[in-house]
Design a protein around this motif. Structure first.
Motif, PDB file in Angstrom:
ATOM      1  N   GLN A  63       0.972  -0.994  -0.130  1.00 39.68           N
ATOM      2  CA  GLN A  63      -0.003   0.004  -0.089  1.00 39.68           C
ATOM      3  C   GLN A  63       0.780   1.217  -0.037  1.00 39.68           C
ATOM      4  O   GLN A  63       0.579   2.177  -0.619  1.00 39.68           O
ATOM      5  N   ARG A  66       2.242   1.771  -3.443  1.00 38.85           N
ATOM      6  CA  ARG A  66       1.070   2.280  -4.362  1.00 38.85           C
ATOM      7  C   ARG A  66       1.107   3.636  -4.217  1.00 38.85           C
ATOM      8  O   ARG A  66       0.626   4.514  -5.027  1.00 38.85           O
ATOM      9  N   TRP A  67       0.794   4.369  -2.827  1.00 41.28           N
ATOM     10  CA  TRP A  67       0.530   5.339  -2.700  1.00 41.28           C
ATOM     11  C   TRP A  67       1.744   6.287  -3.349  1.00 41.28           C
ATOM     12  O   TRP A  67       1.447   7.354  -3.828  1.00 41.28           O
ATOM     13  N   ASP A  69       3.565   5.644  -5.728  1.00 37.26           N
ATOM     14  CA  ASP A  69       3.429   5.202  -7.248  1.00 37.26           C
ATOM     15  C   ASP A  69       2.395   6.352  -7.906  1.00 37.26           C
ATOM     16  O   ASP A  69       2.591   7.125  -8.779  1.00 37.26           O
ATOM     17  N   GLN A  70       1.488   6.464  -7.005  1.00 41.45           N
ATOM     18  CA  GLN A  70       0.171   7.282  -7.343  1.00 41.45           C
ATOM     19  C   GLN A  70       0.756   8.896  -7.137  1.00 41.45           C
ATOM     20  O   GLN A  70       0.358   9.646  -8.276  1.00 41.45           O
ATOM     21  N   LYS A  71       1.567   9.325  -6.280  1.00 38.16           N
ATOM     22  CA  LYS A  71       1.853  10.458  -6.213  1.00 38.16           C
ATOM     23  C   LYS A  71       2.705  10.805  -7.114  1.00 38.16           C
ATOM     24  O   LYS A  71       2.826  11.971  -7.646  1.00 38.16           O
ATOM     25  N   GLN A  72       3.637   9.826  -7.755  1.00 37.03           N
ATOM     26  CA  GLN A  72       4.584  10.112  -8.842  1.00 37.03           C
ATOM     27  C   GLN A  72       4.037  10.260 -10.064  1.00 37.03           C
ATOM     28  O   GLN A  72       4.477  10.915 -11.049  1.00 37.03           O
ATOM     29  N   ARG A  73       2.577   9.857 -10.420  1.00 36.94           N
ATOM     30  CA  ARG A  73       1.817   9.998 -11.490  1.00 36.94           C
ATOM     31  C   ARG A  73       1.158  11.483 -11.555  1.00 36.94           C
ATOM     32  O   ARG A  73       0.548  11.843 -12.631  1.00 36.94           O
ATOM     33  N   VAL A  74       1.210  12.162 -10.266  1.00 45.31           N
ATOM     34  CA  VAL A  74       0.319  13.080 -10.282  1.00 45.31           C
ATOM     35  C   VAL A  74       0.915  14.521 -11.208  1.00 45.31           C
ATOM     36  O   VAL A  74       0.318  15.163 -12.077  1.00 45.31           O
ATOM     37  N   SER A  77       0.779  14.176 -14.988  1.00 47.76           N
ATOM     38  CA  SER A  77      -0.772  14.484 -15.737  1.00 47.76           C
ATOM     39  C   SER A  77      -1.057  15.904 -15.417  1.00 47.76           C
ATOM     40  O   SER A  77      -2.006  16.511 -16.042  1.00 47.76           O
TER      41      SER A  77
END
Length: 228
Positions: A63, A66-67, A69-74, A77
């Motif tokens: 988790q 994943r958190w 990874d999610q922030k690195q895609r912000v 985008s």
């Protein structure tokens, strides 16, 4: 003259001996069976507890990853198709008049500030030139060189080097960045972000709910305990 008295030893009668043998042979195996069952149950319980702890640790590590990874895609985008960001950055790099530059910088900071309000855990945004020079920031104070270096490392390694920054406290921040390229592919610089590393609060709460009487430790790549 010494007189010694001897008390005759009491011997078990045949019926008592038979009764004792009956007790030993009937209850002995039952005792040994219960002892063996207890030891097997305790071993299985300990093994199950360790497996539960390993499962929780693996789940929480997943988790946390994943958190991040999610922030690195912000930021990618946020950059994609953001013509207003491109125009302001290009104008700031080419402006010559200090008054005009200040106006462009203010407009850029306002644009970045609006983006921060839309994104969870994002606390700061910084625009860097392609040489790593700070052009604009939403922070009250300019970020440290350590933080900006971590942002550039994140960009150059394409997010493989997840970097946590400790600045004057135990609460870490996550540094991440992305390259800004316009529609023509021209490199305009870097967009750097600071994320509040709040994932540990979620992990601690989750571990309490999953396994009782356990303490979770989140450790970074340098072996430092981020939280527990």
């Amino acid at each position: 003259m010494n007189v010694e008295s001897h008390t005759p030893k009491r011997r078990l009668t045949l019926s008592q001996q038979l009764f004792l043998l009956l007790v030993v042979f009937s209850l002995g195996p039952l005792f040994l069976s219960n002892l063996w069952g207890y030891l097997r149950t305790r071993t299985a319980t300990v093994a199950s507890a360790y497996q539960d702890v390993r499962d929780v640790a693996q789940l929480e590590a997943t988790q946390a990853g994943r958190w991040m990874d999610q922030k690195q895609r912000v930021l990618p985008s946020l950059i994609a198709g953001n013509q207003h960001l491109f125009a302001l950055t290009r104008s700031l790099e080419t402006c010559g008049d200090p008054i005009i530059c200040d106006g462009v910088r203010s407009a850029l900071q306002e644009h970045l500030g609006a983006k921060i309000e839309e994104i969870d855990a994002l606390s700061e945004l910084h625009v860097l030139s392609d040489q790593g020079e700070l052009l604009a920031t939403t922070a009250a104070e300019n970020p440290t060189r350590e933080f900006l270096s971590a942002c550039l490392v994140d960009s150059m390694t394409r997010g493989r080097d997840r970097t946590l920054i400790y600045e004057g406290g135990d609460e870490p921040a996550m540094a991440t960045s992305a390259v800004m390229r316009d529609a023509a592919g021209e490199n305009l610089g870097f967009l750097c972000g600071r994320f509040t590393f709040e994932v540990h609060r979620m992990l601690v709460t989750a571990s309490d709910q999953r396994v009782a009487h356990t303490v979770s430790y989140l450790v970074d790549t340098e072996g430092r305990v981020v939280c527990s």
